[in-house]
Design a protein around this motif. Structure first.
Motif, PDB file in Angstrom:
ATOM      1  N   LEU A 217     -12.886 -25.940  -7.473  1.00 17.33           N
ATOM      2  CA  LEU A 217     -13.219 -25.901  -5.844  1.00 17.33           C
ATOM      3  C   LEU A 217     -14.634 -26.330  -5.691  1.00 17.33           C
ATOM      4  O   LEU A 217     -15.648 -25.691  -6.510  1.00 17.33           O
ATOM      5  CB  LEU A 217     -12.801 -24.738  -5.305  1.00 17.33           C
ATOM      6  N   PHE A 218     -14.805 -27.370  -4.810  1.00 19.11           N
ATOM      7  CA  PHE A 218     -16.315 -27.826  -4.725  1.00 19.11           C
ATOM      8  C   PHE A 218     -16.568 -28.255  -3.375  1.00 19.11           C
ATOM      9  O   PHE A 218     -15.878 -28.963  -3.003  1.00 19.11           O
ATOM     10  CB  PHE A 218     -16.611 -28.911  -5.713  1.00 19.11           C
ATOM     11  N   THR A 219     -17.162 -27.448  -2.673  1.00 15.11           N
ATOM     12  CA  THR A 219     -17.241 -27.434  -1.233  1.00 15.11           C
ATOM     13  C   THR A 219     -18.712 -27.421  -0.779  1.00 15.11           C
ATOM     14  O   THR A 219     -19.577 -26.703  -1.646  1.00 15.11           O
ATOM     15  CB  THR A 219     -16.610 -26.593  -0.354  1.00 15.11           C
ATOM     16  N   ALA A 220     -19.129 -28.260   0.081  1.00 14.17           N
ATOM     17  CA  ALA A 220     -20.534 -28.149   0.795  1.00 14.17           C
ATOM     18  C   ALA A 220     -20.636 -26.915   1.643  1.00 14.17           C
ATOM     19  O   ALA A 220     -21.685 -26.825   2.472  1.00 14.17           O
ATOM     20  CB  ALA A 220     -20.847 -29.609   1.244  1.00 14.17           C
ATOM     21  N   SER A 221     -19.589 -26.274   1.863  1.00 14.11           N
ATOM     22  CA  SER A 221     -19.671 -25.093   3.031  1.00 14.11           C
ATOM     23  C   SER A 221     -20.424 -23.890   2.166  1.00 14.11           C
ATOM     24  O   SER A 221     -20.434 -23.861   0.887  1.00 14.11           O
ATOM     25  CB  SER A 221     -18.485 -24.691   3.371  1.00 14.11           C
ATOM     26  N   LEU A 222     -20.934 -22.874   2.863  1.00 11.17           N
ATOM     27  CA  LEU A 222     -21.583 -21.752   2.441  1.00 11.17           C
ATOM     28  C   LEU A 222     -20.306 -21.023   1.691  1.00 11.17           C
ATOM     29  O   LEU A 222     -19.063 -20.752   2.337  1.00 11.17           O
ATOM     30  CB  LEU A 222     -22.192 -21.007   3.435  1.00 11.17           C
ATOM     31  N   ALA A 223     -21.102 -20.254   0.617  1.00 15.34           N
ATOM     32  CA  ALA A 223     -19.936 -19.440   0.007  1.00 15.34           C
ATOM     33  C   ALA A 223     -19.423 -18.174   0.855  1.00 15.34           C
ATOM     34  O   ALA A 223     -18.096 -17.924   0.604  1.00 15.34           O
ATOM     35  CB  ALA A 223     -20.606 -18.612  -1.254  1.00 15.34           C
ATOM     36  N   LYS A 224     -20.166 -17.827   1.935  1.00 11.66           N
ATOM     37  CA  LYS A 224     -19.532 -16.553   2.676  1.00 11.66           C
ATOM     38  C   LYS A 224     -18.362 -16.891   3.608  1.00 11.66           C
ATOM     39  O   LYS A 224     -17.670 -15.984   4.237  1.00 11.66           O
ATOM     40  CB  LYS A 224     -20.845 -15.858   3.557  1.00 11.66           C
ATOM     41  N   TYR A 225     -18.404 -18.230   3.785  1.00 15.93           N
ATOM     42  CA  TYR A 225     -16.934 -18.714   4.567  1.00 15.93           C
ATOM     43  C   TYR A 225     -16.034 -19.058   3.699  1.00 15.93           C
ATOM     44  O   TYR A 225     -14.780 -18.854   3.606  1.00 15.93           O
ATOM     45  CB  TYR A 225     -17.330 -19.527   5.519  1.00 15.93           C
ATOM     46  N   ALA A 226     -16.253 -20.106   2.564  1.00 14.06           N
ATOM     47  CA  ALA A 226     -15.319 -20.559   1.679  1.00 14.06           C
ATOM     48  C   ALA A 226     -14.745 -19.797   0.756  1.00 14.06           C
ATOM     49  O   ALA A 226     -13.778 -19.920   0.316  1.00 14.06           O
ATOM     50  CB  ALA A 226     -16.134 -21.880   0.922  1.00 14.06           C
ATOM     51  N   ASP A 227     -15.495 -18.791   0.206  1.00 10.43           N
ATOM     52  CA  ASP A 227     -15.026 -17.750  -0.900  1.00 10.43           C
ATOM     53  C   ASP A 227     -13.539 -17.040  -0.443  1.00 10.43           C
ATOM     54  O   ASP A 227     -12.707 -17.022  -1.025  1.00 10.43           O
ATOM     55  CB  ASP A 227     -16.349 -17.042  -1.438  1.00 10.43           C
ATOM     56  N   PRO A 228     -13.927 -16.548   0.727  1.00  8.28           N
ATOM     57  CA  PRO A 228     -12.816 -15.721   1.445  1.00  8.28           C
ATOM     58  C   PRO A 228     -11.669 -16.720   1.697  1.00  8.28           C
ATOM     59  O   PRO A 228     -10.394 -16.359   1.530  1.00  8.28           O
ATOM     60  CB  PRO A 228     -13.351 -14.865   2.738  1.00  8.28           C
ATOM     61  N   VAL A 229     -11.733 -17.637   2.160  1.00  2.00           N
ATOM     62  CA  VAL A 229     -10.819 -19.018   2.542  1.00  2.00           C
ATOM     63  C   VAL A 229     -10.085 -18.957   0.929  1.00  2.00           C
ATOM     64  O   VAL A 229      -8.844 -19.213   1.174  1.00  2.00           O
ATOM     65  CB  VAL A 229     -11.249 -20.068   2.954  1.00  2.00           C
TER      66      VAL A 229
ATOM     67  N   ASP B  15      -5.807 -19.617  -2.384  1.00  2.00           N
ATOM     68  CA  ASP B  15      -5.360 -19.971  -3.754  1.00  2.00           C
ATOM     69  C   ASP B  15      -4.685 -18.655  -4.450  1.00  2.00           C
ATOM     70  O   ASP B  15      -5.254 -17.802  -5.108  1.00  2.00           O
ATOM     71  CB  ASP B  15      -6.465 -20.144  -4.790  1.00  2.00           C
ATOM     72  N   ARG B  16      -3.264 -18.389  -4.072  1.00  2.00           N
ATOM     73  CA  ARG B  16      -2.635 -16.960  -4.709  1.00  2.00           C
ATOM     74  C   ARG B  16      -2.439 -17.218  -6.042  1.00  2.00           C
ATOM     75  O   ARG B  16      -2.179 -16.128  -6.785  1.00  2.00           O
ATOM     76  CB  ARG B  16      -1.287 -16.964  -3.710  1.00  2.00           C
ATOM     77  N   TRP B  17      -2.681 -18.381  -6.624  1.00  2.00           N
ATOM     78  CA  TRP B  17      -1.985 -18.443  -8.131  1.00  2.00           C
ATOM     79  C   TRP B  17      -3.074 -18.474  -9.143  1.00  2.00           C
ATOM     80  O   TRP B  17      -2.882 -18.638 -10.277  1.00  2.00           O
ATOM     81  CB  TRP B  17      -1.025 -19.835  -8.199  1.00  2.00           C
ATOM     82  N   GLY B  18      -4.301 -18.493  -8.521  1.00  2.00           N
ATOM     83  CA  GLY B  18      -5.452 -18.767  -9.446  1.00  2.00           C
ATOM     84  C   GLY B  18      -5.728 -19.937 -10.253  1.00  2.00           C
ATOM     85  O   GLY B  18      -6.111 -20.082 -11.306  1.00  2.00           O
ATOM     86  N   VAL B  19      -5.224 -20.872  -9.349  1.00  2.00           N
ATOM     87  CA  VAL B  19      -5.554 -22.225  -9.702  1.00  2.00           C
ATOM     88  C   VAL B  19      -6.942 -22.881 -10.185  1.00  2.00           C
ATOM     89  O   VAL B  19      -7.195 -23.207 -11.111  1.00  2.00           O
ATOM     90  CB  VAL B  19      -4.938 -23.230  -8.644  1.00  2.00           C
ATOM     91  N   PHE B  20      -7.837 -22.455  -9.190  1.00  2.00           N
ATOM     92  CA  PHE B  20      -9.381 -22.730  -9.342  1.00  2.00           C
ATOM     93  C   PHE B  20     -10.041 -21.775 -10.530  1.00  2.00           C
ATOM     94  O   PHE B  20     -10.028 -20.615 -10.339  1.00  2.00           O
ATOM     95  CB  PHE B  20      -9.948 -22.560  -8.183  1.00  2.00           C
ATOM     96  N   THR B  21     -10.145 -22.532 -11.382  1.00  2.00           N
ATOM     97  CA  THR B  21     -11.053 -21.816 -12.662  1.00  2.00           C
ATOM     98  C   THR B  21     -12.430 -21.498 -12.328  1.00  2.00           C
ATOM     99  O   THR B  21     -13.039 -20.793 -12.817  1.00  2.00           O
ATOM    100  CB  THR B  21     -11.013 -22.662 -14.056  1.00  2.00           C
ATOM    101  N   ALA B  22     -12.907 -22.302 -11.263  1.00  2.00           N
ATOM    102  CA  ALA B  22     -14.397 -22.075 -10.803  1.00  2.00           C
ATOM    103  C   ALA B  22     -14.433 -22.688  -9.381  1.00  2.00           C
ATOM    104  O   ALA B  22     -13.735 -23.208  -8.910  1.00  2.00           O
ATOM    105  CB  ALA B  22     -15.255 -22.984 -11.646  1.00  2.00           C
ATOM    106  N   ARG B  23     -15.372 -22.031  -8.978  1.00  2.00           N
ATOM    107  CA  ARG B  23     -15.736 -22.381  -7.439  1.00  2.00           C
ATOM    108  C   ARG B  23     -17.191 -22.728  -7.319  1.00  2.00           C
ATOM    109  O   ARG B  23     -17.965 -21.855  -7.530  1.00  2.00           O
ATOM    110  CB  ARG B  23     -15.210 -21.221  -6.459  1.00  2.00           C
ATOM    111  N   LEU B  24     -17.419 -23.947  -6.575  1.00  2.00           N
ATOM    112  CA  LEU B  24     -18.846 -24.175  -6.547  1.00  2.00           C
ATOM    113  C   LEU B  24     -19.135 -24.492  -5.126  1.00  2.00           C
ATOM    114  O   LEU B  24     -18.129 -25.109  -4.264  1.00  2.00           O
ATOM    115  CB  LEU B  24     -19.272 -25.421  -7.178  1.00  2.00           C
ATOM    116  N   PHE B  25     -20.363 -23.863  -4.571  1.00  2.00           N
ATOM    117  CA  PHE B  25     -20.659 -24.148  -3.065  1.00  2.00           C
ATOM    118  C   PHE B  25     -21.862 -24.813  -2.882  1.00  2.00           C
ATOM    119  O   PHE B  25     -22.377 -25.810  -3.754  1.00  2.00           O
ATOM    120  CB  PHE B  25     -20.562 -22.452  -2.384  1.00  2.00           C
ATOM    121  N   ARG B  26     -22.437 -24.698  -1.542  1.00  2.00           N
ATOM    122  CA  ARG B  26     -23.361 -25.773  -1.064  1.00  2.00           C
ATOM    123  C   ARG B  26     -24.679 -25.577  -2.086  1.00  2.00           C
ATOM    124  O   ARG B  26     -25.056 -26.820  -2.107  1.00  2.00           O
ATOM    125  CB  ARG B  26     -23.790 -25.030   0.455  1.00  2.00           C
ATOM    126  N   GLU B  27     -24.837 -24.521  -2.568  1.00  2.00           N
ATOM    127  CA  GLU B  27     -26.261 -24.498  -3.352  1.00  2.00           C
ATOM    128  C   GLU B  27     -25.946 -25.230  -4.660  1.00  2.00           C
ATOM    129  O   GLU B  27     -26.954 -25.523  -5.349  1.00  2.00           O
ATOM    130  CB  GLU B  27     -26.374 -22.958  -3.804  1.00  2.00           C
TER     131      GLU B  27
END
Length: 274
Positions: free
Chosen positions: A164-176, A181-193
């Protein structure tokens, strides 16, 4: 009598109306400031409010494929678009692949307007409501899931290393992402930074991931997000609230084919030409 070339009659006629004009101007300014304040809250949190008129940098180091019009023809006067890609970082954004995952290609997936649509405005049929703190105040963010996103993510998790790679902030995108992702599909999450801020846009530089570029695909609704590597992109239409949308479902067979390709560029080039 003249005041700076203006007649005395005109000058004294305008004075009585001056307070009204000032009141109107102040009122307009207040409205404008409120709009800017509301917009700044959105833009500080989401990646939705971005400039899409992106120009390449002046320095020319790396050539990209020709620009293509919607009908598949070259734009008049255009031969090759050339941009500069920032130098590679000392540390990659993703950890090394291990075991059987080494054979998987990497799919970088955007969040907003690709998988979900979020709003501060209450939505009756929202799938999630996520509380987010902004400037000391808790705001409720209403999130709609794109149709068929559950099936799409499960299939992608079976075939690819999904990031998951989003330009949104982690404090919004991470809880979303936790709720989505109830199945743990995303092995990594990348945010605006983790983005590169380039010409007013948050760009997802695929060369910073630590994967071979010919084995990376990016799925994103914003061309500005993948301007450094358009040849790796699978464009997707921006989604807001059309519950009859089937684009994610329609893309599954295409990604099944991509998962079997040794080099993703051949199949992506065919998609681009189509």
């Amino acid at each position: 009598m003249e005041f700076g070339g203006v007649s005395a009659l005109f000058f004294f006629w305008k004075v009585p109306n001056l307070p009204l004009a000032v009141d109107v101007t102040v009122s307009q300014c207040n409205i404008s400031l409120k709009k800017q304040r509301n917009r700044s809250i959105f833009s500080s949190l989401f990646c939705c409010f971005r400039g899409y008129n992106v120009e390449p940098p002046a320095n020319n180091n790396s050539a990209l494929p020709p620009l293509v019009e919607e009908n598949g023809g070259l734009q008049k006067g255009d031969q090759t678009q050339v941009i500069t890609i920032p130098s590679l970082p000392t540390k990659y954004l993703l950890p090394e692949l291990k075991g059987s995952d080494c054979e998987k290609k990497c799919v970088v997936i955007d969040l907003d307007e690709t998988l979900v649509h979020s709003s501060f405005k209450p939505i009756n049929n929202a799938d999630f409501i996520v509380p987010v703190e902004i400037d000391g105040t808790i705001h409720q963010v209403y999130v709609l899931k794109r149709p068929h996103v559950d099936e799409f993510l499960q299939k992608m998790g079976e075939m690819f290393e999904c990031v998951l790679f989003t330009a949104s902030l982690a404090k919004y995108a991470d809880p979303v992402a936790d709720l989505l992702d109830r199945w743990g599909v995303f092995t990594a999450r990348l945010f605006r930074e983790s983005c590169v801020f380039h010409r007013g846009n948050y760009v997802k530089d695929l060369s910073r991931l630590g994967r071979e570029l010919n084995k990376i695909i990016i799925l994103d609704n914003s061309p500005a997000s993948y301007i450094f590597h358009p040849e790796n992109a699978v464009p997707v239409q921006s989604w807001f609230d059309d519950m009859s949308d089937t684009e994610l479902l329609d893309l599954i067979p295409f990604f099944e084919g991509l998962s079997k390709e040794e080099n993703v560029y051949n199949m992506l080039q065919k998609l681009c030409n189509r």
